[in-house]
Design a protein around this motif. Structure first.
Motif, PDB file in Angstrom:
ATOM      1  N   ARG A 196       0.785  -1.209  -0.101  1.00  0.00           N
ATOM      2  CA  ARG A 196      -0.006  -0.091   0.132  1.00  0.00           C
ATOM      3  C   ARG A 196       0.795   1.248  -0.102  1.00  0.00           C
ATOM      4  O   ARG A 196       0.694   2.052  -0.948  1.00  0.00           O
ATOM      5  CB  ARG A 196      -1.083  -0.070   1.144  1.00  0.00           C
ATOM      6  N   ILE A 197       1.954   1.322   0.841  1.00  0.00           N
ATOM      7  CA  ILE A 197       2.681   2.436   1.090  1.00  0.00           C
ATOM      8  C   ILE A 197       3.703   2.763  -0.324  1.00  0.00           C
ATOM      9  O   ILE A 197       3.950   3.926  -0.662  1.00  0.00           O
ATOM     10  CB  ILE A 197       3.437   2.773   2.189  1.00  0.00           C
ATOM     11  N   ILE A 198       3.773   1.682  -0.967  1.00  0.00           N
ATOM     12  CA  ILE A 198       4.720   1.870  -2.104  1.00  0.00           C
ATOM     13  C   ILE A 198       4.015   2.451  -3.196  1.00  0.00           C
ATOM     14  O   ILE A 198       4.602   3.409  -3.984  1.00  0.00           O
ATOM     15  CB  ILE A 198       5.219   0.492  -2.583  1.00  0.00           C
ATOM     16  N   GLY A 199       2.933   2.516  -3.260  1.00  0.00           N
ATOM     17  CA  GLY A 199       2.018   3.202  -4.251  1.00  0.00           C
ATOM     18  C   GLY A 199       1.356   4.626  -3.946  1.00  0.00           C
ATOM     19  O   GLY A 199       1.069   5.351  -4.429  1.00  0.00           O
ATOM     20  N   GLU A 200       1.792   5.069  -2.653  1.00  0.00           N
ATOM     21  CA  GLU A 200       1.398   6.258  -2.143  1.00  0.00           C
ATOM     22  C   GLU A 200       1.858   7.498  -2.822  1.00  0.00           C
ATOM     23  O   GLU A 200       3.127   7.233  -2.753  1.00  0.00           O
ATOM     24  CB  GLU A 200       1.244   6.380  -0.645  1.00  0.00           C
ATOM     25  N   THR A 201       1.338   8.243  -3.233  1.00  0.00           N
ATOM     26  CA  THR A 201       1.569   9.729  -4.216  1.00  0.00           C
ATOM     27  C   THR A 201       1.560  10.817  -3.078  1.00  0.00           C
ATOM     28  O   THR A 201       2.421  11.483  -3.003  1.00  0.00           O
ATOM     29  CB  THR A 201       1.145   9.808  -5.408  1.00  0.00           C
ATOM     30  N   ALA A 202       0.282  10.910  -2.788  1.00  0.00           N
ATOM     31  CA  ALA A 202      -0.128  12.162  -1.894  1.00  0.00           C
ATOM     32  C   ALA A 202       0.813  12.421  -0.547  1.00  0.00           C
ATOM     33  O   ALA A 202       1.322  13.648  -0.619  1.00  0.00           O
ATOM     34  CB  ALA A 202      -1.535  12.078  -1.597  1.00  0.00           C
ATOM     35  N   PRO A 203       1.147  11.576   0.085  1.00  0.00           N
ATOM     36  CA  PRO A 203       1.956  11.773   1.448  1.00  0.00           C
ATOM     37  C   PRO A 203       3.307  12.323   1.007  1.00  0.00           C
ATOM     38  O   PRO A 203       4.069  12.785   1.818  1.00  0.00           O
ATOM     39  CB  PRO A 203       1.937  10.647   2.075  1.00  0.00           C
ATOM     40  N   LEU A 204       3.808  11.932  -0.335  1.00  0.00           N
ATOM     41  CA  LEU A 204       5.221  12.160  -0.822  1.00  0.00           C
ATOM     42  C   LEU A 204       5.283  13.506  -1.421  1.00  0.00           C
ATOM     43  O   LEU A 204       6.455  14.185  -1.560  1.00  0.00           O
ATOM     44  CB  LEU A 204       5.530  11.013  -1.463  1.00  0.00           C
ATOM     45  N   LEU A 205       4.046  14.128  -1.868  1.00  0.00           N
ATOM     46  CA  LEU A 205       4.264  15.224  -2.676  1.00  0.00           C
ATOM     47  C   LEU A 205       4.958  16.235  -1.925  1.00  0.00           C
ATOM     48  O   LEU A 205       5.906  17.196  -2.698  1.00  0.00           O
ATOM     49  CB  LEU A 205       2.703  15.958  -3.003  1.00  0.00           C
TER      50      LEU A 205
ATOM     51  N   GLN B 288       7.428  10.018  -9.652  1.00  0.00           N
ATOM     52  CA  GLN B 288       7.536  10.433 -11.090  1.00  0.00           C
ATOM     53  C   GLN B 288       6.446  10.336 -12.089  1.00  0.00           C
ATOM     54  O   GLN B 288       6.204  10.871 -13.026  1.00  0.00           O
ATOM     55  CB  GLN B 288       8.989   9.566 -11.193  1.00  0.00           C
ATOM     56  N   VAL B 289       5.616   9.267 -11.808  1.00  0.00           N
ATOM     57  CA  VAL B 289       4.730   8.877 -12.680  1.00  0.00           C
ATOM     58  C   VAL B 289       3.785  10.037 -12.641  1.00  0.00           C
ATOM     59  O   VAL B 289       3.160  10.442 -13.619  1.00  0.00           O
ATOM     60  CB  VAL B 289       3.763   7.621 -11.934  1.00  0.00           C
ATOM     61  N   PHE B 290       3.422  10.798 -11.285  1.00  0.00           N
ATOM     62  CA  PHE B 290       2.649  11.880 -11.024  1.00  0.00           C
ATOM     63  C   PHE B 290       3.026  12.872 -11.918  1.00  0.00           C
ATOM     64  O   PHE B 290       2.409  13.452 -13.085  1.00  0.00           O
ATOM     65  CB  PHE B 290       2.452  12.231  -9.763  1.00  0.00           C
ATOM     66  N   THR B 291       4.320  13.332 -11.847  1.00  0.00           N
ATOM     67  CA  THR B 291       5.241  14.342 -12.801  1.00  0.00           C
ATOM     68  C   THR B 291       5.010  14.053 -14.076  1.00  0.00           C
ATOM     69  O   THR B 291       4.630  15.363 -14.959  1.00  0.00           O
ATOM     70  CB  THR B 291       6.677  14.548 -12.471  1.00  0.00           C
ATOM     71  N   TYR B 292       5.396  13.094 -14.604  1.00  0.00           N
ATOM     72  CA  TYR B 292       5.244  12.646 -16.225  1.00  0.00           C
ATOM     73  C   TYR B 292       3.633  12.691 -16.539  1.00  0.00           C
ATOM     74  O   TYR B 292       3.488  13.101 -17.556  1.00  0.00           O
ATOM     75  CB  TYR B 292       5.709  11.369 -16.495  1.00  0.00           C
TER      76      TYR B 292
ATOM     77  N   TRP C 119       6.829  11.899 -22.073  1.00  0.00           N
ATOM     78  CA  TRP C 119       6.788  11.889 -20.762  1.00  0.00           C
ATOM     79  C   TRP C 119       5.230  10.799 -20.282  1.00  0.00           C
ATOM     80  O   TRP C 119       5.486  10.205 -19.265  1.00  0.00           O
ATOM     81  CB  TRP C 119       6.777  13.261 -20.172  1.00  0.00           C
ATOM     82  N   HIS C 120       4.136  11.215 -21.153  1.00  0.00           N
ATOM     83  CA  HIS C 120       3.318  10.281 -20.756  1.00  0.00           C
ATOM     84  C   HIS C 120       3.575   8.977 -20.982  1.00  0.00           C
ATOM     85  O   HIS C 120       3.092   8.030 -20.264  1.00  0.00           O
ATOM     86  CB  HIS C 120       1.949  10.594 -21.927  1.00  0.00           C
TER      87      HIS C 120
ATOM     88  N   LYS D  55       6.226   7.264 -20.535  1.00  0.00           N
ATOM     89  CA  LYS D  55       7.174   6.908 -19.380  1.00  0.00           C
ATOM     90  C   LYS D  55       6.394   6.813 -18.196  1.00  0.00           C
ATOM     91  O   LYS D  55       6.502   6.301 -17.290  1.00  0.00           O
ATOM     92  CB  LYS D  55       8.256   8.036 -19.169  1.00  0.00           C
ATOM     93  N   ALA D  56       5.341   7.920 -18.177  1.00  0.00           N
ATOM     94  CA  ALA D  56       4.178   7.632 -16.826  1.00  0.00           C
ATOM     95  C   ALA D  56       3.841   6.475 -17.061  1.00  0.00           C
ATOM     96  O   ALA D  56       3.569   5.649 -15.593  1.00  0.00           O
ATOM     97  CB  ALA D  56       3.500   8.761 -16.991  1.00  0.00           C
ATOM     98  N   TRP D  57       3.334   5.943 -18.081  1.00  0.00           N
ATOM     99  CA  TRP D  57       2.537   4.435 -18.356  1.00  0.00           C
ATOM    100  C   TRP D  57       3.659   3.348 -17.830  1.00  0.00           C
ATOM    101  O   TRP D  57       3.178   2.544 -16.975  1.00  0.00           O
ATOM    102  CB  TRP D  57       2.108   4.317 -19.809  1.00  0.00           C
ATOM    103  N   ALA D  58       4.921   3.446 -18.259  1.00  0.00           N
ATOM    104  CA  ALA D  58       5.874   2.543 -18.244  1.00  0.00           C
ATOM    105  C   ALA D  58       6.105   2.409 -16.568  1.00  0.00           C
ATOM    106  O   ALA D  58       6.218   1.508 -15.925  1.00  0.00           O
ATOM    107  CB  ALA D  58       7.216   2.845 -18.953  1.00  0.00           C
ATOM    108  N   GLY D  59       6.187   3.616 -15.774  1.00  0.00           N
ATOM    109  CA  GLY D  59       6.457   3.786 -14.534  1.00  0.00           C
ATOM    110  C   GLY D  59       5.461   3.090 -13.843  1.00  0.00           C
ATOM    111  O   GLY D  59       5.615   2.464 -12.535  1.00  0.00           O
ATOM    112  N   ALA D  60       4.183   3.559 -14.075  1.00  0.00           N
ATOM    113  CA  ALA D  60       2.978   2.779 -13.446  1.00  0.00           C
ATOM    114  C   ALA D  60       2.987   1.333 -13.556  1.00  0.00           C
ATOM    115  O   ALA D  60       2.841   0.716 -12.727  1.00  0.00           O
ATOM    116  CB  ALA D  60       1.760   3.203 -14.090  1.00  0.00           C
ATOM    117  N   LEU D  61       3.583   0.856 -14.774  1.00  0.00           N
ATOM    118  CA  LEU D  61       3.623  -0.794 -15.028  1.00  0.00           C
ATOM    119  C   LEU D  61       4.843  -1.209 -13.968  1.00  0.00           C
ATOM    120  O   LEU D  61       4.524  -2.250 -13.242  1.00  0.00           O
ATOM    121  CB  LEU D  61       4.014  -0.936 -16.364  1.00  0.00           C
TER     122      LEU D  61
END
Lengths: 279, 253
Positions: free
Chosen positions: A205-214, A237-241, A249-250, A252-258
Motif C-alpha cells: 500500500r505505501i509503495i503506491g502512495e503519492t499524496a503523502p510524498l508530494l 515520477q509517474v505523477f510528474t510525467y 513523458w506520458h 514514461k508515466a505509463w511505463a512507471g505505473a507498470l
C-alpha cells in the motif's frame, strides 16, 4: 400449483447464484483491465534503460526512473525500520494487555487513523518536519508513510494474535516462562504468518502512495543518497510525467505505473507464498 | 509422609460468584491425588489455583492459604513464574505449540526460562523428557516434524514431556484424558503411575474408574466444597459422606 412454485423457487435460486458470481467477477475485473492497459501502454517505454537510467530532459529519447525505484525502496525500508516494531508491539499491547479505557481509546484512534486521507498525512509531516528542517527530505516522506503503515499493521497484528487460542498462552505460562517472552516467542510466533501478510500488504500500500510524498520527499531528478534531502519515488515520477504536456513523458508515466504495479503484485505474491507454507 | 501442598481454607470467586468454599487439603510428596466431582464443582478452578493460573483472569480473587513446602505461594517470596517452574501443568485439550516441531515443543521451556543450556544439554533433556513421557520410541525418528501432526494421544504425551522438561516437582493435570480414546487413556494412566515415583501429581477427572485406578487419595468436590478426601480404596468402597456415596453410585453427576 406446487409445480410452478417449485419451478419459480429453483429459477430464483439459480438466478441469485449467477448474481453472486457476476459480482465476484466485477470485483476482479478492474485489476485485469488496469494491468492489461498498463502492459499495452507501458510496453512502449519498458526497456532495460528504464530500470537503470536517470530521467532525461523532455524530448531527449531514453532515460529511466532508476532513481525513483531506488528512492521508493529506500523510503519504504526507512518507513518500515521503525514502523514494523512499533506497529507489532502496539498490536501486542491491544491483543494481549489492552483492557479498559486506554485500550479502547487506542483502538478507536487507530481505526480512525486508518481512514484518514493520505494527503493529510503528507500535510502533517510537512508541518512537523519539512517546515522546521527547512527542506524536503526522505525522512519526512517516511514519516508520512509511517502514519499510513502503522495503523494497518497494528490492527492486523491484533486480529491475528486474537486467533491464537488461549490454551497456547496458558501452556506457555505454565512452563514458567515470563509473560513477555511467552508473548513474543510463542504467541507471536504462532500468529506470525498472518502478521507477516499484514506487513506485506501494508508495504504494498505505501509503495503506491503519492499524496503523502508530494510535499515531503518531493521528488528528485537525480540520484540522492542523503536521507535529509529530497528523494525521488516511482509514484512521484509517474505523477510528474502524467501531468506534463509532453507525449514522451506520458509514455514514461505509463511505463512507471507498470513498474509500480509489478512491484505491488510481486509483494502480494510473496505474501501468498510465505503464508501458504507450514499451514 | 511429608506434604508438598498444604491448603488452608481456600475460597475463591469469579466476580460475585463463589466457586470454592473453604477447601482444606494436604497433598503428600510422590503421591497421586485425584480431584473428582460433577461438572462445575470447582475442581478445575481448584487445581489451577495451585500454580496461580488464575492470576491473569479478570475478576478472580481468593482467600485462604496455599503453602508449597511451607511457603505461601501468594507471598512476596514467590514469583509466579518460578512457582510454575516447580508446579507444571498438563491441560484438558492437548495443546502443543503450533508451528513448532516435536523437539522445539519440548525444548522451548528450557530455552525460554532464562537458564543457559548448551545445545547438547538441551538435546539430552529433550530426549530424557520424551522417554519419561513414553513417547521417545514413537517420535525419535521425526523430531523435526510439527508437534500438531501427532495423534491426539501422542500430542498429550508430548505436552507431558514439555512439562517435564523444565523439571517441576509437582505435575497438575486437568482432565488429561477427556479428549482421548481409551487406548491413549490407558497409556497416560500407566504413565501417571510411573511418574509418581519422582513427581507429586494432582489429577482432575470426572471419570471415577480412572480416579480409582490411578490415585493414592481421592478428593470429592461438590458445588465448590470439598466433601470428602480419603484413600482411594476407602472412598470407593466405604465413603463417609452420603453425597459421596450417591455420586459414586451414579445417583447424580
Amino acid at each position: 400449483m406446487t409445480g410452478t412454485i417449485t419451478f419459480r423457487r429453483k429459477a430464483v435460486d439459480r438466478a441469485m447464484k449467477w448474481v453472486f458470481y457476476l459480482c465476484a467477477f466485477l470485483v476482479v475485473l478492474p485489476l485485469f483491465l488496469i494491468f492489461f492497459d498498463l502492459v499495452i501502454k507501458g510496453a512502449k517505454e519498458l526497456r532495460w534503460s528504464l530500470l537503470i537510467d536517470l530521467p532525461r530532459p523532455v524530448g531527449e529519447p531514453g532515460g529511466g526512473i532508476a532513481n525513483g525505484i531506488l528512492g521508493t525502496v529506500v523510503i519504504t525500508l526507512l518507513t518500515m525500520t521503525w514502523s514494523v516494531p512499533v506497529a507489532i508491539m502496539s498490536g501486542i499491547y491491544l491483543a494481549e494487555y489492552g483492557r479498559g479505557k486506554f485500550a479502547s481509546a487506542v483502538r478507536f484512534a487507530v481505526d480512525t487513523l486508518t481512514g484518514v486521507p493520505s494527503i493529510i498525512m503528507g500535510i502533517f509531516a510537512y508541518v512537523l518536519l519539512v517546515v522546521p528542517m527547512k527542506r524536503f527530505s526522505a525522512w519526512a516522506g517516511a514519516a508520512a508513510l509511517s502514519m499510513i503503515f502503522i495503523p494497518v499493521v497494528v490492527r492486523t497484528t491484533e486480529d491475528m494474535l486474537r486467533t491464537v487460542p488461549t490454551t497456547v498462552r496458558e501452556a506457555a505460562l505454565a512452563l514458567g516462562i515470563t509473560r513477555w517472552k511467552a508473548t513474543l516467542r510463542i504467541t507471536v510466533r504462532t500468529a506470525w504468518p498472518g502478521i507477516l501478510t499484514g506487513i506485506l500488504l501494508a508495504m504494498s500500500r505505501i509503495i503506491g502512495e503519492t499524496a503523502p510524498l508530494l510535499f515531503t520527499a518531493l521528488g528528485n531528478q537525480f540520484w540522492q543518497s542523503h536521507l535529509d534531502q529530497p528523494m525521488a519515488a516511482v509514484p512521484l515520477q509517474v505523477f510528474t510525467y502524467a501531468i506534463s504536456p509532453y507525449e514522451d513523458w506520458h509514455d514514461k508515466a505509463w511505463a512507471g505505473a507498470l513498474v509500480l504495479i509489478t512491484m505491488v503484485l510481486l509483494i502480494n505474491i510473496a505474501a501468498r507464498v510465505l503464508t501458504r507454507e507450514k499451514r | 509422609m511429608e506434604n508438598v501442598f498444604e491448603i488452608h481454607d481456600l475460597s475463591s470467586w469469579f466476580g460475585e460468584n463463589q466457586v470454592l468454599k473453604k477447601i482444606r487439603m494436604d497433598i503428600a510428596r510422590y503421591s497421586v491425588t485425584s480431584v473428582m466431582g460433577p461438572s462445575g464443582c470447582g475442581k478445575s478452578t481448584f487445581i489451577r489455583c495451585l500454580n496461580r493460573m488464575h492470576d491473569m483472569t479478570p475478576g478472580f480473587r481468593l482467600s485462604g492459604q496455599i503453602l508449597l513446602d511451607g511457603v505461601d505461594i501468594h507471598s512476596e517470596q514467590i514469583d509466579p513464574v518460578y512457582l510454575r517452574r516447580r508446579v507444571g501443568m498438563v491441560f484438558q485439550q492437548p495443546n502443543p505449540f503450533p508451528r513448532m516441531s516435536v523437539f522445539e515443543n519440548v525444548a522451548v521451556g528450557l530455552k525460554l526460562n532464562g537458564k543457559a543450556h548448551s545445545r547438547a544439554d538441551i538435546a539430552e533433556r529433550v530426549e530424557r523428557s520424551l522417554v519419561m513421557a513414553a513417547l521417545w520410541n514413537e517420535v525419535k525418528d521425526h523430531l523435526d516434524q510439527p508437534g500438531i501432526s501427532l495423534s491426539g494421544g501422542q500430542q498429550q504425551r508430548l505436552c507431558i514431556a514439555r512439562a517435564l522438561a523444565v523439571e517441576p516437582e509437582v505435575l497438575l493435570m486437568d482432565e488429561p484424558c477427556s479428549a482421548l480414546d481409551p487406548a491413549s487413556t490407558a497409556k497416560i494412566e500407566e504413565l501417571i503411575e510411573d511418574l509418581s515415583e519422582k513427581y507429586t501429581i494432582a489429577v482432575v477427572t470426572h471419570n471415577m474408574q480412572q480416579a480409582a485406578r490411578i490415585s493414592d487419595q481421592v478428593a470429592f468436590f461438590l458445588m465448590g466444597e470439598l466433601i470428602e478426601m480419603d484413600k482411594s480404596g476407602k472412598i470407593f468402597t466405604n465413603p463417609s459422606d452420603k453425597r459421596t456415596e450417591q455420586y459414586i453410585t451414579g445417583r447424580f453427576g
